[in-house]
Design a protein around this motif. Structure first.
Motif, PDB file in Angstrom:
ATOM      1  N   PRO A 108       0.802  -1.355  -0.060  1.00 15.02           N
ATOM      2  CA  PRO A 108       0.063   0.274  -0.105  1.00 15.02           C
ATOM      3  C   PRO A 108       0.869   1.454  -0.198  1.00 15.02           C
ATOM      4  CG  PRO A 108      -0.870  -1.554   1.514  1.00 15.02           C
ATOM      5  CD  PRO A 108       0.295  -2.036   0.907  1.00 15.02           C
ATOM      6  N   ASN A 109       2.108   1.234   0.484  1.00 10.33           N
ATOM      7  CA  ASN A 109       2.759   2.554   0.749  1.00 10.33           C
ATOM      8  C   ASN A 109       3.933   2.375  -0.315  1.00 10.33           C
ATOM      9  OD1 ASN A 109       1.286   3.571   2.746  1.00 10.33           O
ATOM     10  ND2 ASN A 109       2.349   2.528   4.232  1.00 10.33           N
ATOM     11  N   HIS A 110       3.822   1.668  -1.232  1.00 12.12           N
ATOM     12  CA  HIS A 110       5.263   1.664  -2.281  1.00 12.12           C
ATOM     13  C   HIS A 110       5.251   3.208  -2.794  1.00 12.12           C
ATOM     14  CE1 HIS A 110       7.187   0.847  -6.131  1.00 12.12           C
ATOM     15  NE2 HIS A 110       7.363  -0.435  -5.480  1.00 12.12           N
ATOM     16  N   TYR A 111       6.577   3.604  -2.539  1.00 10.96           N
ATOM     17  CA  TYR A 111       7.095   4.799  -2.944  1.00 10.96           C
ATOM     18  C   TYR A 111       6.565   5.400  -4.170  1.00 10.96           C
ATOM     19  CZ  TYR A 111       9.964   8.875  -3.549  1.00 10.96           C
ATOM     20  OH  TYR A 111      10.548   9.996  -3.972  1.00 10.96           O
ATOM     21  N   LEU A 115       3.739   7.703  -5.848  1.00 11.27           N
ATOM     22  CA  LEU A 115       4.295   9.076  -6.556  1.00 11.27           C
ATOM     23  C   LEU A 115       3.647   9.132  -7.731  1.00 11.27           C
ATOM     24  CD1 LEU A 115       6.195  11.477  -5.740  1.00 11.27           C
ATOM     25  CD2 LEU A 115       8.134  10.210  -7.012  1.00 11.27           C
ATOM     26  N   PHE A 116       3.745   8.075  -8.531  1.00 11.48           N
ATOM     27  CA  PHE A 116       3.252   8.144  -9.973  1.00 11.48           C
ATOM     28  C   PHE A 116       1.417   8.595  -9.910  1.00 11.48           C
ATOM     29  CE2 PHE A 116       0.684   6.396 -13.309  1.00 11.48           C
ATOM     30  CZ  PHE A 116       1.112   7.254 -14.301  1.00 11.48           C
ATOM     31  N   LEU A 117       0.981   7.531  -8.859  1.00 10.55           N
ATOM     32  CA  LEU A 117      -0.505   7.711  -8.934  1.00 10.55           C
ATOM     33  C   LEU A 117      -1.052   9.129  -8.397  1.00 10.55           C
ATOM     34  CD1 LEU A 117      -1.528   4.306  -7.622  1.00 10.55           C
ATOM     35  CD2 LEU A 117      -1.935   5.089  -9.936  1.00 10.55           C
ATOM     36  N   HIS A 133      -2.440   9.702  -2.284  1.00 10.52           N
ATOM     37  CA  HIS A 133      -1.418   9.083  -2.981  1.00 10.52           C
ATOM     38  C   HIS A 133       0.080   9.756  -2.214  1.00 10.52           C
ATOM     39  CE1 HIS A 133      -3.515   6.729  -5.264  1.00 10.52           C
ATOM     40  NE2 HIS A 133      -4.281   7.402  -5.889  1.00 10.52           N
ATOM     41  N   PHE A 134       0.282  11.033  -2.354  1.00 10.91           N
ATOM     42  CA  PHE A 134       1.275  11.792  -1.998  1.00 10.91           C
ATOM     43  C   PHE A 134       1.759  11.427  -0.605  1.00 10.91           C
ATOM     44  CE2 PHE A 134       0.752  15.041  -5.632  1.00 10.91           C
ATOM     45  CZ  PHE A 134       1.845  14.286  -6.280  1.00 10.91           C
ATOM     46  N   SER A 135       0.622  11.620   0.342  1.00 11.34           N
ATOM     47  CA  SER A 135       0.983  11.242   1.841  1.00 11.34           C
ATOM     48  C   SER A 135       1.460   9.807   2.160  1.00 11.34           C
ATOM     49  CB  SER A 135      -0.440  11.556   2.321  1.00 11.34           C
ATOM     50  OG  SER A 135      -0.774  12.751   2.281  1.00 11.34           O
TER      51      SER A 135
END
Length: 588
Positions: A108-111, A115-117, A133-135
């Protein structure tokens, strides 16, 4: 971009670790390795073919192979991740979007996926989703900085300037984190018509990092927009004192705006461009510090937001050049439009890349067209001369070196030594020594501390048994300036050899061979010196070594004769060398 290196090394180490984990997971997790009827159409076959294409930096082909591998094992999270990164590098955004959504189901927290999403959502003006997403997009100095700035630009996109500025936590620390935050706070303040805050931040950055190109560009554009033309010139002048050689074309363009008191727009004009600027800065810094693959991800994300961002295309082309993918560099430079100030430099780089690919006709044609289009520009003239000289087409090179010298001959300065030096080298190669000597002396007068000129003139005199006392002193100065240059150290050794001081010659020629073991001429010189100090077995070894290193055809027969017969008696060579002259007294 402002110094980011300490934390970037940390991120680079993480990316290497991730890559190793991918390999371990692939080879040690249970896999479906059944062979398809078509040759190579297997999970392992596609994976290995993808690996090979990745090593060749053929991202489009690599992405296709990984795509086929995923069809065989869609549940392999680490294979999915590698495919995702390749699709980003290939710019296949439809596939990137699909893979990112799959990745966050596994992690779920794949960097990078988050970041892309988030970037995709901001581009689509889905700001609530972008913030979500950014958070959730990573921990560590650089990921946290990226998140902070991405959230700030998202709030700005929602017209919440106050919250956007509050997102950026600026303090009085002088580290790169604070400078980079101040830079983006200045950009947001500039767009928010908070010119006072923007000016404070820009001036702070210029004071702490006056040689940073991108922040200088932004600061000057801000000053021009405010009508502060003297301030703009002051910033440009300060930047110019920190750079050597030709000033960047964008800086030259801004000098023109300053001189003519022209207004101009900010370096970014909306939130989408602001986030692209975040990715560009981080990508540029990462790729400069050795993290080429990771830096390219950020650069591609910048192009996803702003496909015509020419500065990103230039950095990507530079990456391809460093990795010797010259065809990809040429293709990337084609994204620079003809009305851009970067276009002439892009043409020069394309020509050099053609030359590296041994496509000299293409390089020559491109540069000739550029010379016609820009008759007052010395750079394409010099570049074409250099290409022809390196290719040993000296007569053709002289045509362009004559033109280059005409640009500067009325009022030459210290930096113009190079035009006279290159023309002098070409004259010398064509056995027009008087003209060569004149140009080399002119180059030396313009800059007495250029090791290349000191060495070339000194070596030429030594080779002619002429001006030996002056020659050896020139070469000594060259060695002092460049003590680890094998060619220059060889010149000093050969000068001592010519003077009959064989013991000193051996000392320097041994060092030269250590520095440049693969040069036939230097090995041959050492063999000659060994012969006259009585080390004749070693002399023959060095001559044999010289032959194995593919010397010029005219030298082969001479070396072979030395291997058969050795060298003449030392007294005969002394008489021939000194021609009755008194041995010169050498200055220390």
């Amino acid at each position: 971009m402002i110094k980011l290196l300490p934390a970037l090394r940390y991120i680079l180490h993480l990316s290497i670790l991730t890559f190793l984990l991918i390999l371990m997971a692939f080879f040690f997790q249970p896999q479906n390795t059944g062979v398809d009827a078509k040759e190579g159409n297997t999970l392992l076959g596609n994976y290995l073919a993808g690996r090979f294409a990745t090593a060749q930096r053929d991202n489009h082909t690599a992405a296709e192979y990984y795509r086929q591998a995923l069809k065989k094992d869609a549940s392999n999270k680490l294979l999915l991740e590698q495919s995702f990164l390749l699709e980003i590098n290939a710019g296949n955004w439809r596939h990137v979007s699909s893979l990112a959504k799959q990745l966050v189901k596994f992690e779920p927290n794949h960097y990078t996926a988050r970041l892309f999403l988030g970037t995709q959502a901001l581009k689509r003006r889905q700001y609530r989703a972008a913030k979500e997403h950014f958070s959730r997009s990573g921990q560590g100095a650089v990921p946290e900085l990226t998140t902070e700035l991405a959230l700030a630009w998202t709030n700005f996109a929602q017209n919440n300037t106050k919250k956007a500025l509050a997102n950026i936590t600026v303090n009085q620390d002088k580290n790169w984190l604070n400078l980079y935050r101040r830079y983006h706070r200045a950009l947001i303040a500039d767009l928010s018509k908070n010119s006072k805050l923007a000016s404070v931040d820009y001036k702070y950055i210029s004071k702490k990092s006056p040689n940073d190109f991108r922040t200088t560009l932004a600061h000057v554009r801000h000053a021009l927009k405010q009508g502060e033309f003297m301030q703009a010139k002051k910033v440009l002048d300060k930047f110019s004192t920190f750079v050597q050689g030709t000033i960047h074309p964008n800086i030259e363009e801004l000098y023109g705006y300053t001189k003519n008191k022209q207004n101009t727009h900010p370096i970014v004009q909306n939130a989408k461009e602001g986030l692209a600027e975040v990715f560009y800065g981080l990508g540029d810094a990462l790729s400069s510090d050795g993290g080429v693959d990771y830096g390219a991800i950020y650069l591609k994300l910048a192009l996803y937001l702003k496909p015509d961002m020419e500065s990103v295309h230039v950095v990507l082309a530079n990456i391809y050049e460093r990795t010797k993918k010259y065809d990809l560099a040429i293709k990337t430079y084609k994204n620079i439009t003809e009305n851009s100030p970067l276009w002439p430099r892009a043409q020069l780089r394309k020509a050099l890349n053609y030359n590296y690919m041994d496509k000299v006709d293409e390089a020559t044609a491109l540069l000739k067209n550029l010379i016609k289009a820009r008759p007052d520009d010395i750079q394409p003239v010099e570049t074409l001369g250099n290409i022809l000289r390196v290719r040993k087409r000296y007569e053709e090179a002289l045509v362009y070196y004559d033109k280059a010298v005409k640009f500067v001959q009325d009022n030459p300065t210290k930096k113009n030594w190079v035009q006279f030096y290159h023309r002098g080298v070409s004259y010398e190669r064509l056995n027009q020594w008087k003209k060569a000597e004149t140009d080399l002396n002119t180059a030396l007068k313009l800059d007495p501390n250029q090791a290349l000129v000191l060495n070339y003139l000194g070596y030429s005199w030594v080779d002619q048994n002429y001006n030996l006392d002056k020659a050896i002193n020139l070469i000594r100065r060259a060695v002092q300036l460049k003590p680890n240059d094998g060619y220059i150290v060889d010149s000093l050794g050969w000068a001592y050899y010519r003077l009959g001081d064989y013991k000193s010659a051996v000392k320097y020629l041994e060092k030269a061979v250590y520095l440049k073991p693969d040069d036939s001429v230097i090995n041959d010189h050492l063999g000659d010196a060994y012969w006259y100090v009585g080390r004749r077995t070693e002399a023959k070894y060095q001559w044999s070594q010289a032959l194995s290193l593919k010397p010029e055809k005219k030298e082969i027969a001479t070396i072979e004769a030395k291997l058969r017969e050795g060298l003449p008696d030392v007294k005969q060579t002394d008489q021939a060398r000194l021609k009755g002259k008194k041995k010169p007294v050498l200055k220390e």
